[in-house]
Structure formats: C-alpha cells, structure tokens
Design a protein around this motif. Structure first.
Motif, PDB file in Angstrom:
ATOM      1  N   ASN A 151       0.820  -1.205   0.000  1.00 41.45           N
ATOM      2  CA  ASN A 151       0.000   0.000   0.000  1.00 41.45           C
ATOM      3  C   ASN A 151       0.858   1.260   0.000  1.00 41.45           C
ATOM      4  OD1 ASN A 151      -2.308  -1.555   0.014  1.00 41.45           O
ATOM      5  ND2 ASN A 151      -2.720  -1.319   2.189  1.00 41.45           N
ATOM      6  N   GLN A 152       0.220   2.353  -0.316  1.00 42.55           N
ATOM      7  CA  GLN A 152       0.913   3.642  -0.385  1.00 42.55           C
ATOM      8  C   GLN A 152       0.220   4.666   0.523  1.00 42.55           C
ATOM      9  OE1 GLN A 152       1.856   4.977  -4.469  1.00 42.55           O
ATOM     10  NE2 GLN A 152       1.170   2.975  -5.191  1.00 42.55           N
ATOM     11  N   PRO A 153       0.917   5.737   0.861  1.00 40.04           N
ATOM     12  CA  PRO A 153       2.278   6.107   0.495  1.00 40.04           C
ATOM     13  C   PRO A 153       3.290   5.065   0.967  1.00 40.04           C
ATOM     14  CG  PRO A 153       1.127   7.994   1.428  1.00 40.04           C
ATOM     15  CD  PRO A 153       0.277   6.799   1.681  1.00 40.04           C
ATOM     16  N   TYR A 154       4.298   4.811   0.128  1.00 42.61           N
ATOM     17  CA  TYR A 154       5.299   3.800   0.417  1.00 42.61           C
ATOM     18  C   TYR A 154       6.594   4.494   0.841  1.00 42.61           C
ATOM     19  CZ  TYR A 154       7.922  -0.555  -0.007  1.00 42.61           C
ATOM     20  OH  TYR A 154       8.683  -1.657   0.263  1.00 42.61           O
ATOM     21  N   ILE A 155       7.165   4.041   1.945  1.00 43.79           N
ATOM     22  CA  ILE A 155       8.367   4.683   2.480  1.00 43.79           C
ATOM     23  C   ILE A 155       9.572   3.758   2.321  1.00 43.79           C
ATOM     24  CG2 ILE A 155       9.475   5.640   4.530  1.00 43.79           C
ATOM     25  CD1 ILE A 155       6.768   6.379   5.599  1.00 43.79           C
ATOM     26  N   TYR A 156      10.635   4.311   1.792  1.00 43.12           N
ATOM     27  CA  TYR A 156      11.927   3.614   1.744  1.00 43.12           C
ATOM     28  C   TYR A 156      13.000   4.596   2.193  1.00 43.12           C
ATOM     29  CZ  TYR A 156      16.185   1.426   0.036  1.00 43.12           C
ATOM     30  OH  TYR A 156      17.450   0.896  -0.047  1.00 43.12           O
ATOM     31  N   GLN A 157      13.603   4.299   3.316  1.00 42.92           N
ATOM     32  CA  GLN A 157      14.617   5.172   3.917  1.00 42.92           C
ATOM     33  C   GLN A 157      14.053   6.593   4.059  1.00 42.92           C
ATOM     34  OE1 GLN A 157      18.259   4.678   1.654  1.00 42.92           O
ATOM     35  NE2 GLN A 157      18.532   2.570   2.302  1.00 42.92           N
ATOM     36  N   ASN A 158      14.650   7.570   3.392  1.00 44.26           N
ATOM     37  CA  ASN A 158      14.200   8.955   3.510  1.00 44.26           C
ATOM     38  C   ASN A 158      13.203   9.351   2.422  1.00 44.26           C
ATOM     39  OD1 ASN A 158      16.682   8.583   1.901  1.00 44.26           O
ATOM     40  ND2 ASN A 158      16.390  10.729   1.354  1.00 44.26           N
ATOM     41  N   LEU A 159      12.748   8.388   1.616  1.00 52.65           N
ATOM     42  CA  LEU A 159      11.884   8.689   0.479  1.00 52.65           C
ATOM     43  C   LEU A 159      10.441   8.245   0.736  1.00 52.65           C
ATOM     44  CD1 LEU A 159      14.220   7.553  -2.446  1.00 52.65           C
ATOM     45  CD2 LEU A 159      13.994   9.846  -1.469  1.00 52.65           C
ATOM     46  N   PHE A 213       8.910  -3.876 -14.580  1.00 56.97           N
ATOM     47  CA  PHE A 213       9.444  -3.725 -13.224  1.00 56.97           C
ATOM     48  C   PHE A 213      10.229  -4.949 -12.766  1.00 56.97           C
ATOM     49  CE2 PHE A 213       5.625  -6.052 -12.109  1.00 56.97           C
ATOM     50  CZ  PHE A 213       5.915  -6.685 -10.898  1.00 56.97           C
ATOM     51  N   ASN A 214       9.849  -6.137 -13.215  1.00 58.16           N
ATOM     52  CA  ASN A 214      10.592  -7.336 -12.796  1.00 58.16           C
ATOM     53  C   ASN A 214      12.017  -7.332 -13.352  1.00 58.16           C
ATOM     54  OD1 ASN A 214       9.004  -8.949 -11.029  1.00 58.16           O
ATOM     55  ND2 ASN A 214       7.634  -9.451 -12.747  1.00 58.16           N
ATOM     56  N   GLU A 215      12.161  -6.857 -14.571  1.00 53.77           N
ATOM     57  CA  GLU A 215      13.492  -6.741 -15.183  1.00 53.77           C
ATOM     58  C   GLU A 215      14.345  -5.725 -14.407  1.00 53.77           C
ATOM     59  OE1 GLU A 215      15.298  -4.768 -19.263  1.00 53.77           O
ATOM     60  OE2 GLU A 215      13.331  -5.746 -19.349  1.00 53.77           O
ATOM     61  N   ILE A 216      13.747  -4.595 -14.061  1.00 50.45           N
ATOM     62  CA  ILE A 216      14.451  -3.569 -13.287  1.00 50.45           C
ATOM     63  C   ILE A 216      14.791  -4.097 -11.893  1.00 50.45           C
ATOM     64  CG2 ILE A 216      14.256  -1.259 -12.291  1.00 50.45           C
ATOM     65  CD1 ILE A 216      12.325  -0.594 -14.605  1.00 50.45           C
ATOM     66  N   LYS A 217      13.877  -4.846 -11.329  1.00 50.84           N
ATOM     67  CA  LYS A 217      14.078  -5.418  -9.990  1.00 50.84           C
ATOM     68  C   LYS A 217      15.315  -6.312  -9.959  1.00 50.84           C
ATOM     69  CE  LYS A 217      11.489  -8.016  -6.473  1.00 50.84           C
ATOM     70  NZ  LYS A 217      10.161  -8.626  -6.178  1.00 50.84           N
ATOM     71  N   GLN A 218      15.496  -7.123 -10.990  1.00 54.75           N
ATOM     72  CA  GLN A 218      16.654  -8.011 -11.038  1.00 54.75           C
ATOM     73  C   GLN A 218      17.960  -7.226 -11.118  1.00 54.75           C
ATOM     74  OE1 GLN A 218      16.393 -11.258 -10.384  1.00 54.75           O
ATOM     75  NE2 GLN A 218      14.213 -10.747 -10.159  1.00 54.75           N
ATOM     76  N   LYS A 219      17.942  -6.107 -11.833  1.00 56.40           N
ATOM     77  CA  LYS A 219      19.136  -5.258 -11.891  1.00 56.40           C
ATOM     78  C   LYS A 219      19.457  -4.676 -10.521  1.00 56.40           C
ATOM     79  CE  LYS A 219      18.656  -3.796 -16.725  1.00 56.40           C
ATOM     80  NZ  LYS A 219      18.451  -2.640 -17.649  1.00 56.40           N
ATOM     81  N   LEU A 220      18.414  -4.226  -9.809  1.00 57.72           N
ATOM     82  CA  LEU A 220      18.625  -3.631  -8.495  1.00 57.72           C
ATOM     83  C   LEU A 220      19.109  -4.658  -7.475  1.00 57.72           C
ATOM     84  CD1 LEU A 220      15.475  -1.304  -8.415  1.00 57.72           C
ATOM     85  CD2 LEU A 220      17.868  -0.568  -8.509  1.00 57.72           C
ATOM     86  N   ILE A 221      18.652  -5.887  -7.608  1.00 53.84           N
ATOM     87  CA  ILE A 221      19.129  -6.962  -6.719  1.00 53.84           C
ATOM     88  C   ILE A 221      20.633  -7.156  -6.897  1.00 53.84           C
ATOM     89  CG2 ILE A 221      19.036  -9.454  -6.325  1.00 53.84           C
ATOM     90  CD1 ILE A 221      16.007  -9.301  -6.829  1.00 53.84           C
ATOM     91  N   LYS A 222      21.090  -7.082  -8.148  1.00 48.99           N
ATOM     92  CA  LYS A 222      22.527  -7.219  -8.404  1.00 48.99           C
ATOM     93  C   LYS A 222      23.312  -6.063  -7.787  1.00 48.99           C
ATOM     94  CE  LYS A 222      22.077  -9.831 -12.717  1.00 48.99           C
ATOM     95  NZ  LYS A 222      22.323  -9.837 -14.191  1.00 48.99           N
ATOM     96  N   PHE A 223      22.651  -4.924  -7.617  1.00 51.43           N
ATOM     97  CA  PHE A 223      23.300  -3.764  -7.006  1.00 51.43           C
ATOM     98  C   PHE A 223      23.215  -3.779  -5.483  1.00 51.43           C
ATOM     99  CE2 PHE A 223      21.991  -1.448 -11.119  1.00 51.43           C
ATOM    100  CZ  PHE A 223      23.140  -1.885 -11.764  1.00 51.43           C
ATOM    101  N   TYR A 247      20.225  -4.367  -3.594  1.00 49.94           N
ATOM    102  CA  TYR A 247      18.919  -4.064  -3.012  1.00 49.94           C
ATOM    103  C   TYR A 247      18.168  -5.355  -2.677  1.00 49.94           C
ATOM    104  CZ  TYR A 247      19.321   0.884  -4.293  1.00 49.94           C
ATOM    105  OH  TYR A 247      19.720   2.186  -4.396  1.00 49.94           O
ATOM    106  N   THR A 248      17.395  -5.318  -1.626  1.00 45.80           N
ATOM    107  CA  THR A 248      16.490  -6.420  -1.277  1.00 45.80           C
ATOM    108  C   THR A 248      15.059  -5.890  -1.338  1.00 45.80           C
ATOM    109  OG1 THR A 248      16.633  -5.891   1.093  1.00 45.80           O
ATOM    110  CG2 THR A 248      18.180  -7.530   0.204  1.00 45.80           C
ATOM    111  N   PHE A 249      14.105  -6.808  -1.446  1.00 43.94           N
ATOM    112  CA  PHE A 249      12.715  -6.401  -1.642  1.00 43.94           C
ATOM    113  C   PHE A 249      11.798  -7.118  -0.660  1.00 43.94           C
ATOM    114  CE2 PHE A 249      14.815  -5.145  -5.460  1.00 43.94           C
ATOM    115  CZ  PHE A 249      14.162  -3.985  -5.863  1.00 43.94           C
ATOM    116  N   ASP A 250      10.843  -6.356  -0.114  1.00 43.70           N
ATOM    117  CA  ASP A 250       9.888  -6.881   0.851  1.00 43.70           C
ATOM    118  C   ASP A 250       8.532  -7.165   0.234  1.00 43.70           C
ATOM    119  OD1 ASP A 250      11.767  -6.498   3.003  1.00 43.70           O
ATOM    120  OD2 ASP A 250      11.284  -4.361   2.960  1.00 43.70           O
ATOM    121  N   THR A 251       8.309  -6.683  -0.994  1.00 42.20           N
ATOM    122  CA  THR A 251       7.024  -6.878  -1.654  1.00 42.20           C
ATOM    123  C   THR A 251       7.260  -7.419  -3.062  1.00 42.20           C
ATOM    124  OG1 THR A 251       6.809  -4.755  -2.823  1.00 42.20           O
ATOM    125  CG2 THR A 251       6.267  -4.762  -0.470  1.00 42.20           C
TER     126      THR A 251
END
Length: 325
Positions: free
Chosen positions: A35-43, A54-64, A66-70
């Motif tokens: 649900n939103q508003p969604y908070i991540y750190q200071n954002l 988004f799934n393709e982008i998600k895989q790139k971020l995992i390599k960088f 990042y972990t995901f809760d949703t």
C-alpha cells in the motif's frame, strides 16, 4: 474524494508541513505491504500507473545489493529512484505519474510518463504546492475554482484542450507528458525528460512487418501481467482485433477473464464483427448497450470523471461498460 480511483486501500502520511494521501487500486501484489504512500529510507513514494518492465528492473537492483519486501512495482519504483535518481525515468516502460518526496532535502519530484497517459495536476499557493490525479482533489484541499477564460475561449474558437500545461481553471496546471517538476522551499523547477526520437531507417517491407509484430507481441505480454483477472475491450475494429488475435493465437490468454464490447445498436453497430472474432475462439462476448436514455446520465458522469471537454461519445459509452466490470 478519489475513492473511485482506488477503492482497495487509503493511506496517509504527515511529515512536518507536508501531507500525502493515496487511494490504491490493487493490481500487482494485493498484499497490504504494498500500500501507499510507500516509504523507503528517507523517500516517500506516491504512484499511479504501472511499470510493465518492473521485474526486469528489480533483477538489476538486486545485483546492485537491493532487497525487496514486496512483489509490487511500487517498491521497484522508489528503489530505482534511490539508485538512478531521475535517470530511472528512461528505464521505466509504462504509464505513470510518480511523486517522490525526500525527507532529508525537502525536495518534491513529480514525474509524468512519456505520453501523459496518467494525469497529474498541481497548484501553487504561496510556499505550498497541492497536487493530485484529479482536479476535484485540489478543490477539496482549498484551491479556488476559478474559470480560466483564456482556455475556454481557445476551446470554443479552436476546439483545443490539453494543448499546454494550463487547464480550464486558473492557477491549476497539469504536468506535461514527458516532463517532471521539482518543488523545494517554495520554488518550482520544470524539466522535460523525454522527446520522441524521430529516426529514418530504410528497411524492407517484410522486415518492417516482423519488427511491428515483435513490438506488438512484446507490449501485449508486458501488459497482461497482473495479480487480478484481466479483461479485454473488443470493438471489432483493426486495433482491438489485432490485440485479441495475438492474445489468443500466442497462448497469452491464461489471465484473461472477460471480453467486453459496447454498442448503441444503431445503423453503425459493429457488434457482429466482434462476435465473429470471439466465436472463432469459443469465447463469450459481454455486450454493453448504450441506449438513448443513457445519454444525459453518462454525459454528466463522464464530465465528473474527466473534468473537462472530451473528444466524443465513445468516452461515455466505455464508462458505462467499465462500471459493470
């Protein structure tokens, strides 16, 4: 005010002088964690639309790292912004209006998709900014409802609307397609992030057909991803029929629930074309009939939703159909 846009949840966050509200229509990851508003750190992120890749982008971020809760695209949006900043816009394949507020810097960024599929309006009042997906949300927050006579005159004389950032109301603007705005300490900055590239390339007719088919199939596949059933609108014309054929010919129909068609049963009735198409695949066509007696009722309803002049009766007839989905 905007419950009709997002009936599944309502969220709000207050931070210092800022207040953020969001009504959610759940399509990807139906869990409350998305649900939103969604908070991540200071954002703080508020987001309307869908990022198809988004799934393709998600895989790139995992390599960088990042972990995901949703499983939602919202979490991908805010973390992509955290990593790439506004350069993430060129990576997003989708329709969206995205707001990111940085609690540390106090910077508010509101971004709109390339072609302005998703609406976003804003108004400035002194050191404050009000924004929302519909004009009525701004009025509810205290923005004055004053007619912009210049926009009205331009519409009456030239039939133009939505041709620039002005609206039919004074001091209310829409962010233009392919643009974003930044607001900090009472100051506004506008930036165009996307310009449609015009490229001339000599290709054979057969290669052009193959490339068109590849792009169309790819776009359909991306848009069929959802955690809820998907419906198709089928007029019987070239565009919707092309989409229908590819969905069913290419085995992409697993998540398709119903096929809808609307008609007025007039001399221009095209329902036979739509019926012929669904009959070929053994599907059921759900038909919505727009009667003459519906005209004034749905013109009023459409104006309440669109909040400005619209291009034709098709908008009202489709509203009646989608009400029953």
């Amino acid at each position: 005010i905007l419950k009709h846009r997002g009936p599944n949840s309502f969220g709000k966050i207050n931070f210092e002088e800022w207040s953020f509200f969001h009504n959610r229509l759940s399509i990807v990851d139906l869990n409350d964690r998305a649900n939103q508003p969604y908070i991540y750190q200071n954002l703080i992120c508020l987001y309307n639309g869908e990022i198809y890749n988004f799934n393709e982008i998600k895989q790139k971020l995992i390599k960088f790292g990042y972990t995901f809760d949703t499983k939602s695209d919202t979490e991908v949006v805010v973390k992509a912004f955290n990593y790439w900043k506004k350069d993430c816009l060129s990576i997003f394949n989708g329709m969206f209006s995205i707001t990111i507020f940085d609690k540390i810097t106090g910077n508010l960024t509101i971004m709109r998709d390339r072609f302005g599929i998703k609406p976003i309006y804003y108004s400035l009042m002194g050191k404050y900014i009000f924004f929302g997906s519909e004009l009525k949300s701004l009025f509810a927050l205290g923005v004055k409802k004053e007619i912009n006579k210049k926009s009205v005159a331009n519409y009456i004389e030239n039939g133009q609307y939505c041709h620039d950032e002005s609206t039919f109301y004074k001091n209310i603007y829409e962010i233009l397609p392919g643009n974003y705005i930044e607001f900090k300490n009472g100051k506004l900055k506008k930036t165009q992030w996307y310009v449609l590239p015009i490229k001339q390339k000599k290709v054979s007719f057969s290669d052009a057909i193959n490339e068109f088919n590849r792009l169309l199939e790819s776009s359909i596949k991306l848009r069929l991803f959802a955690d809820v059933p998907v419906s198709l609108s089928l007029s019987g014309g070239l565009d919707s029929s092309s989409i229908f054929y590819r969905v069913f010919d290419y085995g992409l129909s697993d998540n398709v629930d119903k096929v809808y068609h609307w008609t007025s049963k007039s001399e221009n009735d095209e329902s036979r074309y739509a019926q012929n198409i669904v009959d070929k695949y053994g599907e059921t066509l759900v038909t919505s009939i727009f009667y003459k007696s519906d005209f004034f009722k749905y013109i009023d309803k459409t104006l309440m939703n669109v909040e400005q002049p619209f291009g034709g009766l098709n908008t009202a007839t489709s509203l009646k159909t989608f009400e029953n989905m």
